[in-house]
Design a protein around this motif. Structure first.
Motif, PDB file in Angstrom:
ATOM      1  N   GLU A 118       0.858  -1.187   0.000  1.00  0.00           N
ATOM      2  CA  GLU A 118       0.000   0.000   0.000  1.00  0.00           C
ATOM      3  C   GLU A 118       0.893   1.235   0.000  1.00  0.00           C
ATOM      4  OE1 GLU A 118      -1.838  -3.295   0.449  1.00  0.00           O
ATOM      5  OE2 GLU A 118      -0.777  -2.707   2.277  1.00  0.00           O
ATOM      6  N   GLU A 119       0.908   1.974  -1.124  1.00  0.00           N
ATOM      7  CA  GLU A 119       1.788   3.129  -1.271  1.00  0.00           C
ATOM      8  C   GLU A 119       1.033   4.323  -1.869  1.00  0.00           C
ATOM      9  OE1 GLU A 119       6.263   1.613  -1.925  1.00  0.00           O
ATOM     10  OE2 GLU A 119       4.928   1.119  -3.607  1.00  0.00           O
ATOM     11  N   PRO A 120       0.103   4.907  -1.111  1.00  0.00           N
ATOM     12  CA  PRO A 120      -0.568   6.112  -1.601  1.00  0.00           C
ATOM     13  C   PRO A 120       0.417   7.275  -1.669  1.00  0.00           C
ATOM     14  CG  PRO A 120      -1.083   5.750   0.704  1.00  0.00           C
ATOM     15  CD  PRO A 120      -0.323   4.541   0.257  1.00  0.00           C
ATOM     16  N   ALA A 121       0.139   8.216  -2.531  1.00  0.00           N
ATOM     17  CA  ALA A 121       0.941   9.436  -2.609  1.00  0.00           C
ATOM     18  C   ALA A 121       0.297  10.519  -1.750  1.00  0.00           C
ATOM     19  CB  ALA A 121       1.068   9.901  -4.051  1.00  0.00           C
ATOM     20  N   LEU A 122       1.111  11.415  -1.247  1.00  0.00           N
ATOM     21  CA  LEU A 122       0.602  12.537  -0.476  1.00  0.00           C
ATOM     22  C   LEU A 122      -0.438  13.292  -1.295  1.00  0.00           C
ATOM     23  CD1 LEU A 122       0.874  14.228   2.126  1.00  0.00           C
ATOM     24  CD2 LEU A 122       2.614  15.585   0.937  1.00  0.00           C
ATOM     25  N   GLY A 140      -8.594  22.176   5.608  1.00  0.00           N
ATOM     26  CA  GLY A 140      -8.086  22.875   6.774  1.00  0.00           C
ATOM     27  C   GLY A 140      -7.821  22.005   7.980  1.00  0.00           C
ATOM     28  N   LEU A 141      -8.049  20.698   7.874  1.00  0.00           N
ATOM     29  CA  LEU A 141      -7.816  19.774   8.971  1.00  0.00           C
ATOM     30  C   LEU A 141      -6.644  18.855   8.653  1.00  0.00           C
ATOM     31  CD1 LEU A 141     -11.511  18.728   9.741  1.00  0.00           C
ATOM     32  CD2 LEU A 141     -10.150  20.491  10.882  1.00  0.00           C
ATOM     33  N   PHE A 142      -5.939  18.426   9.685  1.00  0.00           N
ATOM     34  CA  PHE A 142      -4.816  17.506   9.584  1.00  0.00           C
ATOM     35  C   PHE A 142      -3.638  18.183   8.858  1.00  0.00           C
ATOM     36  CE2 PHE A 142      -8.800  15.012   9.539  1.00  0.00           C
ATOM     37  CZ  PHE A 142      -8.690  14.447  10.800  1.00  0.00           C
ATOM     38  N   ASN A 143      -2.582  17.414   8.628  1.00  0.00           N
ATOM     39  CA  ASN A 143      -1.381  17.991   8.017  1.00  0.00           C
ATOM     40  C   ASN A 143      -0.722  16.976   7.101  1.00  0.00           C
ATOM     41  OD1 ASN A 143       0.931  16.648   9.842  1.00  0.00           O
ATOM     42  ND2 ASN A 143      -0.747  17.281  11.190  1.00  0.00           N
ATOM     43  N   ASP A 144       0.169  17.448   6.277  1.00  0.00           N
ATOM     44  CA  ASP A 144       0.829  16.612   5.283  1.00  0.00           C
ATOM     45  C   ASP A 144       2.011  15.876   5.912  1.00  0.00           C
ATOM     46  OD1 ASP A 144      -0.931  17.544   3.400  1.00  0.00           O
ATOM     47  OD2 ASP A 144       0.459  18.991   2.505  1.00  0.00           O
ATOM     48  N   GLN A 145       2.007  14.571   5.800  1.00  0.00           N
ATOM     49  CA  GLN A 145       3.117  13.753   6.278  1.00  0.00           C
ATOM     50  C   GLN A 145       3.385  12.642   5.270  1.00  0.00           C
ATOM     51  OE1 GLN A 145       4.807  14.574   8.883  1.00  0.00           O
ATOM     52  NE2 GLN A 145       3.418  15.842  10.106  1.00  0.00           N
ATOM     53  N   THR A 146       4.645  12.314   5.109  1.00  0.00           N
ATOM     54  CA  THR A 146       5.015  11.165   4.294  1.00  0.00           C
ATOM     55  C   THR A 146       5.873  10.219   5.130  1.00  0.00           C
ATOM     56  OG1 THR A 146       6.985  12.290   3.433  1.00  0.00           O
ATOM     57  CG2 THR A 146       4.954  12.494   2.144  1.00  0.00           C
ATOM     58  N   VAL A 188       3.348   6.444   2.707  1.00  0.00           N
ATOM     59  CA  VAL A 188       2.839   7.617   2.008  1.00  0.00           C
ATOM     60  C   VAL A 188       4.013   8.246   1.260  1.00  0.00           C
ATOM     61  CG1 VAL A 188       1.643   9.826   2.198  1.00  0.00           C
ATOM     62  CG2 VAL A 188       1.126   7.981   3.828  1.00  0.00           C
ATOM     63  N   LEU A 189       3.913   8.253  -0.052  1.00  0.00           N
ATOM     64  CA  LEU A 189       5.009   8.728  -0.893  1.00  0.00           C
ATOM     65  C   LEU A 189       4.908  10.234  -1.095  1.00  0.00           C
ATOM     66  CD1 LEU A 189       4.847   5.919  -3.611  1.00  0.00           C
ATOM     67  CD2 LEU A 189       6.416   6.042  -1.660  1.00  0.00           C
ATOM     68  N   PRO A 190       6.037  10.916  -1.146  1.00  0.00           N
ATOM     69  CA  PRO A 190       5.998  12.356  -1.448  1.00  0.00           C
ATOM     70  C   PRO A 190       5.586  12.595  -2.887  1.00  0.00           C
ATOM     71  CG  PRO A 190       8.256  11.579  -1.370  1.00  0.00           C
ATOM     72  CD  PRO A 190       7.406  10.423  -0.926  1.00  0.00           C
ATOM     73  N   THR A 191       5.062  13.764  -3.161  1.00  0.00           N
ATOM     74  CA  THR A 191       4.678  14.112  -4.538  1.00  0.00           C
ATOM     75  C   THR A 191       5.834  14.730  -5.309  1.00  0.00           C
ATOM     76  OG1 THR A 191       3.831  16.221  -3.699  1.00  0.00           O
ATOM     77  CG2 THR A 191       2.255  14.426  -3.976  1.00  0.00           C
ATOM     78  N   ASP A 192       6.950  14.990  -4.608  1.00  0.00           N
ATOM     79  CA  ASP A 192       8.142  15.501  -5.275  1.00  0.00           C
ATOM     80  C   ASP A 192       9.348  14.815  -4.669  1.00  0.00           C
ATOM     81  OD1 ASP A 192       7.544  18.526  -3.423  1.00  0.00           O
ATOM     82  OD2 ASP A 192       8.641  16.736  -2.793  1.00  0.00           O
TER      83      ASP A 192
END
Length: 625
Positions: free
Chosen positions: A481-485, A566-572, A595-599
């Motif tokens: 399971e490897e979703p992207a951010l 506006g909820l939660f935050n970005d994490q990889t 969770v893979l980064p988008t860059d």
């Protein structure tokens, strides 16, 4: 916190499921093995062989966990140092003091009270003895766990925390006393909790690979309450009228020590002589209810409204709870007591209060934020009653289950005096919970829950699988399971086993779409028809991080990886998903996801310093817990 002295088609409703349909029985799953087995000790004891001392009920008052205080600051934020220690604690008036492991020497640990938007640092210091308090089964993950490492392995997970992967408490980020030895995923000593998520009842507990069940059972768990100004503006009961309650089941020896089985009972498929001793057991069910560290307790309240933050902190047990009027002299129950009005669940406030007409269900690790109005019960005694069988909605649930059922949890004494003012009106709207739109879905995953495999010793093995590997994968198989951010996904949990499982995702909170019979949905042949699903119960709406999946059903949830409205935050990074029956989690119902980064910038936003372990063995972090 307690008395302590230090020491070192039409879908089938899940309520109407034919539980055993298409599922292998527990007893049929124990196979044979040619693997060399450690010798069996004469003292090996099963859960059905043991009975705790007969104790007088309802003699101890429910204590309230202490509140942790920062030890200083770090980078301008509060810094806590919370030490894991072995202590002696009175669990019942008539029992000798019990040796437990506690955060800051408390069982349960001190409550951390944090404010939304205000980060904190925590150093979870390991000062535990060199030897484990409970018997360790060294056959579990013995290819990736160094059982010959001196000291006890621990690592703390903030359950429900939307946090960086370095601070999530990976199962292989363990460390021993004073960080003398560290696991392959260890990255930092001071965990950074950004607290950028809705106010909620979170909790922290041990998460060390292969011994989570033992460390939590020994006492390593506590509350983490995230608050906000908006929540305070709602006029909910507060101060002494807000009480966190953690429900656990334990078993005891006559000397007060904790009992934990070392052998699998026949009822759990334990007749195979090839099993090692001590051996992990499929599930643990204690015969004594413990609330906030007290056995068979009672709680004194005034005839007014209270806010209870309820946590199922048991290893395996489900609870379905309801208040009944109670005659203490005869031990008989009477009519219904006050109902629960649920205002929040795992991830925070619901959009509106929900009155629970029947019983409140809590799977292992689930939380319920409830308001209970005792104003009409002045002078009465109430029983908090549980009618969940031990093996929840499984094949044992319809049979005689007296040995491990736990119907009586605690008494509540409603005084004749005190603040008996009219109960405050709860707001019609508690908060806005923005839907995750289904038309934004980037990917759908079909994930199986399995109980039909056996390990090298012939013991039942619980596994998580995928659409391609439906029979399941072990924890150290490569990440699938490897979703992207920024991705939105639907995860469909299909329960092919004979019992219910509380499924938990680290990092994220999800929204439930609904459930249906497992025979009505095959991703190879069927499109997901939302109109055909059994809708979530009102209390299953909002933000969840645990969801119950019953035998023979598929539960569909939608999850967004990153900030949402506006909820939660970005994490990889790499996190875990698993069944939260922690015997299952240890063996082997847990898998990593990344969770893979988008860059190419990686996490980028990590504010915490890393205290990196330079000798972590070079293991690939995507293939270890």
């Amino acid at each position: 916190m307690g008395d302590q002295t230090g020491s070192s088609g039409p879908s089938v409703s899940r309520r109407e499921l034919c539980i055993g349909a298409g599922a292998a029985s527990i007893s049929a799953l124990a196979g044979c093995s040619t693997t060399t087995t450690p010798p069996r000790a004469e003292s090996a004891t099963t859960i059905t062989d043991h009975s705790s001392p007969e104790l007088e009920k309802w003699v101890d008052e429910v204590p309230r966990p202490g509140v942790a205080e920062p030890s200083g600051t770090k980078d301008g934020h509060p810094h806590y140092e919370i030490e894991m220690r072995e202590v002696e604690q009175k669990v019942h008036r008539d029992l000798p003091a019990t040796t437990v492991w506690g955060y800051d020497g408390q069982f349960p640990g001190p409550t951390i009270e944090a404010e939304r938007g205000e980060p904190i640092y925590v150093r979870w210091a390991n000062d535990l003895p060199d030897e484990h308090l409970l018997p360790e089964d060294t056959t579990i993950h013995d290819d990736i766990i160094p059982y010959d490492t001196p000291g006890v392995r621990t690592v703390t997970h903030l359950h429900g925390g939307n946090v960086e992967s370095e601070s999530d408490g990976h199962a292989q980020a363990w460390y021993t006393r004073d960080f003398q030895e560290m696991g392959p995923e260890f990255e930092k000593k001071d965990y950074y909790y950004v607290n950028d998520q809705p106010p909620a009842t979170l909790w922290y507990h041990d998460h060390s690979l292969g011994i989570t069940r033992l460390n939590v059972y020994a006492g390593l768990a506590g509350f983490y309450l995230l608050r906000s100004e908006h929540e305070r503006s709602l006029g909910l009961p507060e101060g002494e009228y807000e009480i966190p309650l953690v429900f656990q089941d334990r078993s005891f020896e006559a000397d007060g020590s904790l009992f934990y089985p070392t052998e699998i009972s026949d009822e759990q498929g334990g007749s195979d002589e090839s099993h090692p001793d001590p051996s992990i057991v499929p599930q643990f069910y204690g015969d004594t209810p413990v609330v906030n560290g007290k056995a068979w307790p009672r709680l004194s309240v005034e005839p007014r409204s209270y806010r209870f933050r309820l946590l199922n902190g048991s290893n395996s047990r489900y609870y379905t709870l309801k208040f009944h009027q109670y005659d203490e002299s005869s031990g008989e129950t009477g009519g219904d007591g006050p109902s629960f009005v649920q205002i929040g669940n795992d991830g925070g406030l619901l959009s509106a209060p929900v009155e629970i007409d029947d019983r409140l269900e809590l799977g292992a690790s689930q939380r319920a934020d409830v308001v209970v109005d005792f104003s009409e019960y002045a002078g009465e005694t109430l029983l908090l009653h549980n009618d969940a069988p031990a093996q929840y909605r499984g094949e044992m649930s319809s049979s005689d289950d007296d040995i491990v059922s736990l119907p009586e949890i605690m008494l509540v004494d409603v005084s004749d005096d005190g603040d008996s003012a009219d109960a405050p009106e709860l707001p019609d709207e508690l908060t806005r919970v923005p839907d995750i739109p289904v038309d934004s879905v980037d990917n759908e995953r079909y994930l199986t829950l399995n109980g039909g495999a056996t390990d090298d010793y012939g013991r039942q093995l619980f596994l998580l699988g995928t659409e391609a590997e439906r029979d399941g994968l072990e924890i150290d198989a490569p990440v699938t399971e490897e979703p992207a951010l920024g991705d939105t996904e639907i995860w469909s949990f299909a329960n092919r086993s004979a019992m219910s499982h509380p499924m938990h995702l680290h990092l994220v909170h999800f929204q439930m779409l609904g459930r249906q019979s497992i025979g009505d949905y095959d991703p190879d042949e069927d499109d997901l028809d939302l109109d055909a699903l059994e809708a979530p119960e009102p209390y299953e709406r909002g933000w969840n991080d645990v969801i119950t999946v019953d035998p023979g059903e598929v539960v569909h949830v939608i999850v967004h990886f990153g900030e949402h409205d506006g909820l939660f935050n970005d994490q990889t990074g790499t996190y875990m998903w698993h069944c939260h029956m922690i015997e299952h989690e240890d063996h082997d119902m847990m898998r990593p996801f990344t969770v893979l980064p988008t860059d190419n910038d990686g996490n980028g936003d990590d504010e915490g310093d890393s205290d990196n372990n330079e000798n972590n063995g070079g293991n690939d972090s995507t293939t270890r817990g």
